[in-house]
Design a protein around this motif. Structure first.
Motif, PDB file in Angstrom:
ATOM      1  N   ASP A 216      -2.904 103.993  30.781  1.00 12.42           N
ATOM      2  CA  ASP A 216      -4.365 103.936  30.927  1.00 12.42           C
ATOM      3  C   ASP A 216      -4.820 102.903  31.946  1.00 12.42           C
ATOM      4  O   ASP A 216      -4.121 101.929  32.233  1.00 12.42           O
ATOM      5  N   LYS A 217      -6.023 103.162  32.462  1.00 16.78           N
ATOM      6  CA  LYS A 217      -6.739 102.183  33.276  1.00 16.78           C
ATOM      7  C   LYS A 217      -8.008 101.839  32.513  1.00 16.78           C
ATOM      8  O   LYS A 217      -8.796 102.734  32.184  1.00 16.78           O
ATOM      9  N   ILE A 218      -8.205 100.560  32.239  1.00 14.11           N
ATOM     10  CA  ILE A 218      -9.271 100.127  31.342  1.00 14.11           C
ATOM     11  C   ILE A 218     -10.180  99.136  32.050  1.00 14.11           C
ATOM     12  O   ILE A 218      -9.707  98.178  32.676  1.00 14.11           O
ATOM     13  N   PHE A 219     -11.491  99.367  31.940  1.00  9.05           N
ATOM     14  CA  PHE A 219     -12.494  98.404  32.393  1.00  9.05           C
ATOM     15  C   PHE A 219     -13.283  97.957  31.168  1.00  9.05           C
ATOM     16  O   PHE A 219     -13.772  98.791  30.404  1.00  9.05           O
ATOM     17  N   ILE A 220     -13.405  96.646  30.993  1.00  6.10           N
ATOM     18  CA  ILE A 220     -14.152  96.134  29.850  1.00  6.10           C
ATOM     19  C   ILE A 220     -14.843  94.828  30.235  1.00  6.10           C
ATOM     20  O   ILE A 220     -14.320  94.065  31.067  1.00  6.10           O
ATOM     21  N   ASN A 221     -15.996  94.599  29.672  1.00  9.17           N
ATOM     22  CA  ASN A 221     -16.658  93.306  29.826  1.00  9.17           C
ATOM     23  C   ASN A 221     -17.535  93.034  28.617  1.00  9.17           C
ATOM     24  O   ASN A 221     -17.724  93.898  27.755  1.00  9.17           O
ATOM     25  N   SER A 222     -18.049  91.843  28.543  1.00  9.43           N
ATOM     26  CA  SER A 222     -18.978  91.435  27.493  1.00  9.43           C
ATOM     27  C   SER A 222     -20.327  91.142  28.136  1.00  9.43           C
ATOM     28  O   SER A 222     -20.423  90.911  29.349  1.00  9.43           O
ATOM     29  N   LYS A 223     -21.376  91.151  27.319  1.00 11.06           N
ATOM     30  CA  LYS A 223     -22.676  90.718  27.838  1.00 11.06           C
ATOM     31  C   LYS A 223     -22.617  89.271  28.288  1.00 11.06           C
ATOM     32  O   LYS A 223     -23.365  88.844  29.162  1.00 11.06           O
ATOM     33  N   ASN A 224     -21.707  88.506  27.663  1.00 14.55           N
ATOM     34  CA  ASN A 224     -21.514  87.086  27.967  1.00 14.55           C
ATOM     35  C   ASN A 224     -20.358  86.945  28.958  1.00 14.55           C
ATOM     36  O   ASN A 224     -19.215  87.282  28.640  1.00 14.55           O
ATOM     37  N   SER A 225     -20.632  86.461  30.147  1.00 13.53           N
ATOM     38  CA  SER A 225     -19.607  86.351  31.181  1.00 13.53           C
ATOM     39  C   SER A 225     -18.468  85.419  30.758  1.00 13.53           C
ATOM     40  O   SER A 225     -17.311  85.637  31.131  1.00 13.53           O
ATOM     41  N   LYS A 226     -18.778  84.391  29.969  1.00 12.38           N
ATOM     42  CA  LYS A 226     -17.738  83.468  29.512  1.00 12.38           C
ATOM     43  C   LYS A 226     -16.757  84.176  28.577  1.00 12.38           C
ATOM     44  O   LYS A 226     -15.559  83.878  28.593  1.00 12.38           O
ATOM     45  N   GLN A 227     -17.276  85.107  27.761  1.00  9.13           N
ATOM     46  CA  GLN A 227     -16.401  85.853  26.859  1.00  9.13           C
ATOM     47  C   GLN A 227     -15.459  86.764  27.640  1.00  9.13           C
ATOM     48  O   GLN A 227     -14.276  86.877  27.312  1.00  9.13           O
ATOM     49  N   THR A 228     -15.980  87.395  28.691  1.00  5.51           N
ATOM     50  CA  THR A 228     -15.128  88.233  29.538  1.00  5.51           C
ATOM     51  C   THR A 228     -14.027  87.398  30.169  1.00  5.51           C
ATOM     52  O   THR A 228     -12.861  87.831  30.240  1.00  5.51           O
ATOM     53  N   ALA A 229     -14.364  86.181  30.627  1.00  7.43           N
ATOM     54  CA  ALA A 229     -13.362  85.289  31.215  1.00  7.43           C
ATOM     55  C   ALA A 229     -12.302  84.895  30.190  1.00  7.43           C
ATOM     56  O   ALA A 229     -11.114  84.788  30.522  1.00  7.43           O
ATOM     57  N   LYS A 230     -12.703  84.691  28.939  1.00 10.85           N
ATOM     58  CA  LYS A 230     -11.744  84.353  27.876  1.00 10.85           C
ATOM     59  C   LYS A 230     -10.786  85.519  27.626  1.00 10.85           C
ATOM     60  O   LYS A 230      -9.593  85.306  27.399  1.00 10.85           O
ATOM     61  N   TRP A 231     -11.323  86.768  27.651  1.00  9.71           N
ATOM     62  CA  TRP A 231     -10.457  87.937  27.485  1.00  9.71           C
ATOM     63  C   TRP A 231      -9.437  88.006  28.620  1.00  9.71           C
ATOM     64  O   TRP A 231      -8.273  88.326  28.391  1.00  9.71           O
ATOM     65  N   TYR A 232      -9.880  87.714  29.813  1.00  4.08           N
ATOM     66  CA  TYR A 232      -8.982  87.718  30.968  1.00  4.08           C
ATOM     67  C   TYR A 232      -7.869  86.692  30.799  1.00  4.08           C
ATOM     68  O   TYR A 232      -6.681  86.986  31.030  1.00  4.08           O
ATOM     69  N   GLU A 233      -8.240  85.485  30.375  1.00  2.00           N
ATOM     70  CA  GLU A 233      -7.255  84.422  30.165  1.00  2.00           C
ATOM     71  C   GLU A 233      -6.260  84.803  29.071  1.00  2.00           C
ATOM     72  O   GLU A 233      -5.054  84.558  29.190  1.00  2.00           O
ATOM     73  N   LEU A 234      -6.769  85.424  27.996  1.00  2.00           N
ATOM     74  CA  LEU A 234      -5.911  85.843  26.890  1.00  2.00           C
ATOM     75  C   LEU A 234      -4.880  86.862  27.352  1.00  2.00           C
ATOM     76  O   LEU A 234      -3.669  86.696  27.113  1.00  2.00           O
ATOM     77  N   VAL A 235      -5.356  87.924  28.011  1.00  2.00           N
ATOM     78  CA  VAL A 235      -4.460  89.004  28.426  1.00  2.00           C
ATOM     79  C   VAL A 235      -3.468  88.497  29.488  1.00  2.00           C
ATOM     80  O   VAL A 235      -2.282  88.848  29.464  1.00  2.00           O
ATOM     81  N   THR A 236      -3.945  87.661  30.397  1.00  2.00           N
ATOM     82  CA  THR A 236      -3.064  87.105  31.436  1.00  2.00           C
ATOM     83  C   THR A 236      -1.959  86.262  30.811  1.00  2.00           C
ATOM     84  O   THR A 236      -0.783  86.356  31.194  1.00  2.00           O
ATOM     85  N   GLU A 237      -2.326  85.425  29.856  1.00  2.00           N
ATOM     86  CA  GLU A 237      -1.349  84.573  29.172  1.00  2.00           C
ATOM     87  C   GLU A 237      -0.320  85.396  28.416  1.00  2.00           C
ATOM     88  O   GLU A 237       0.889  85.088  28.437  1.00  2.00           O
ATOM     89  N   LYS A 238      -0.778  86.449  27.773  1.00  2.00           N
ATOM     90  CA  LYS A 238       0.120  87.279  26.955  1.00  2.00           C
ATOM     91  C   LYS A 238       1.091  88.112  27.801  1.00  2.00           C
ATOM     92  O   LYS A 238       2.104  88.590  27.295  1.00  2.00           O
ATOM     93  N   THR A 239       0.757  88.320  29.067  1.00  2.00           N
ATOM     94  CA  THR A 239       1.609  89.165  29.916  1.00  2.00           C
ATOM     95  C   THR A 239       2.515  88.365  30.852  1.00  2.00           C
ATOM     96  O   THR A 239       3.198  88.941  31.687  1.00  2.00           O
ATOM     97  N   LYS A 240       2.517  87.041  30.694  1.00  2.00           N
ATOM     98  CA  LYS A 240       3.396  86.228  31.520  1.00  2.00           C
ATOM     99  C   LYS A 240       4.864  86.420  31.133  1.00  2.00           C
ATOM    100  O   LYS A 240       5.163  86.561  29.950  1.00  2.00           O
TER     101      LYS A 240
END
Length: 240
Positions: A216-240
Motif C-alpha cells: 500500500d501507499k498511505i497518506f495520513i495527517n492530523s489536524k494538529n501539525s505537531k501530531q503528524t510530526a510525532k507520527w513521522y518520528e514514530l514510524v521512522t524510529e520503528k523502521t530503522k
C-alpha cells in the motif's frame, strides 16, 4: 472540483429534461411504474394532477440546484454537502407530499411507503456522513501500526519501504472507494505520481505523512501539525 461541477450540471440538465418532458410533452411513462398501473388508475392520477406535479417537482429541484450552484465557486467548504442535501430532502419531501394526489384507495399506503423511504434514505446518508467525518489516528502496536476508523487497517513495520513528511499534498485526481468530503478524504483514491493510494487526510492541514509498504501507499495527517510530526518520528524510529 471541475468533476463535481460537471456532475451537478448533468443532474440539473437531467431534472430539467424530465420535468419538461412530463409537464410539456406529457410523457408520463417517464414516471416510475406509471405505465404499469391499470388504465383507470392512470386516468384518475391524471385527473388528480399527480404526473404534472411530479414534473413540476423535478423542475423545482433543478431550479434550486441552479440557485445553489454558485456555492461551488466560493470558499464555502460544505457546498457539495449543501447541494446534495437540498436535492435529497426536496425530492424525498416532495414525494411524501405528492402522496395526497394518489388514487384514493392507495393514498394511505403511498404516504406510508414514501415516508418510510424518506426516513430510511435520510437516516442511511446521515449515518454514512457521521462515519465519514469520524476522526482517525495512527496507533503504535509494538511490531505494527494501526490506522483507526473506517478504511483503517494494521501494517507490520517490517512491511514499510519508505517514509516521508510532505509539506504539500500531491494532486488527488479520482476517488476509487471512499469519502471525498469537504474537509477530509478517507479511503482509496488516485494520486498523481503515486497511483492508487489510501488517504486519511484533513484537507489544508500540512504536513502530510507518506508511508509506502509492500502492498500500500498511505497518506495520513492530523489536524494538529505537531501530531503528524510525532507520527513521522514514530514510524521512522520503528523502521530503522
Amino acid at each position: 472540483m471541475t468533476l463535481f461541477i460537471g456532475i451537478q450540471l448533468f443532474m440539473i440538465l437531467l431534472f430539467l429534461f424530465f420535468g419538461w418532458a412530463i409537464v410539456k410533452r406529457e410523457w408520463y411513462w417517464l414516471i416510475s411504474n406509471f405505465n404499469g398501473k391499470p388504465k383507470d388508475e392512470q386516468k384518475q392520477l391524471i385527473m388528480n394532477g399527480y404526473p404534472q406535479r411530479v414534473g413540476k417537482l423535478m423542475l423545482a429541484t433543478a431550479a434550486g440546484m441552479v440557485i445553489l450552484l454558485p456555492l461551488s465557486f466560493t470558499s464555502f467548504p460544505y457546498s457539495l454537502e449543501v447541494q446534495f442535501g437540498f436535492m435529497m430532502l426536496f425530492l424525498l419531501g416532495g414525494l411524501v407530499y405528492l402522496s395526497k394526489y394518489e388514487v384514493r384507495e392507495k393514498r394511505k399506503r403511498s404516504y406510508i411507503f414514501s415516508s418510510l423511504l424518506a426516513i430510511g434514505t435520510i437516516g442511511f446518508v446521515v449515518g454514512l456522513y457521521i462515519l465519514g467525518y469520524q476522526d482517525f489516528e495512527l496507533k503504535d502496536n509494538g511490531d505494527s501500526f494501526e490506522i483507526t476508523g473506517m478504511y483503517g487497517e494494521e501494517w507490520d513495520y517490517a512491511e514499510i519501504r519508505h517514509v516521508e513528511l510532505l509539506e504539500e499534498m500531491p494532486e488527488v485526481t479520482w476517488k476509487e472507494n471512499g469519502f471525498g468530503l469537504a474537509t477530509l478524504a478517507k479511503g482509496q483514491f488516485k494520486v498523481t505520481d503515486y497511483g492508487s493510494s489510501l488517504l486519511f487526510i484533513h484537507k489544508d492541514s500540512q504536513p502530510y505523512l507518506f508511508i509506502k509498504t509492500d502492498q500500500d501507499k498511505i497518506f495520513i495527517n492530523s489536524k494538529n501539525s505537531k501530531q503528524t510530526a510525532k507520527w513521522y518520528e514514530l514510524v521512522t524510529e520503528k523502521t530503522k
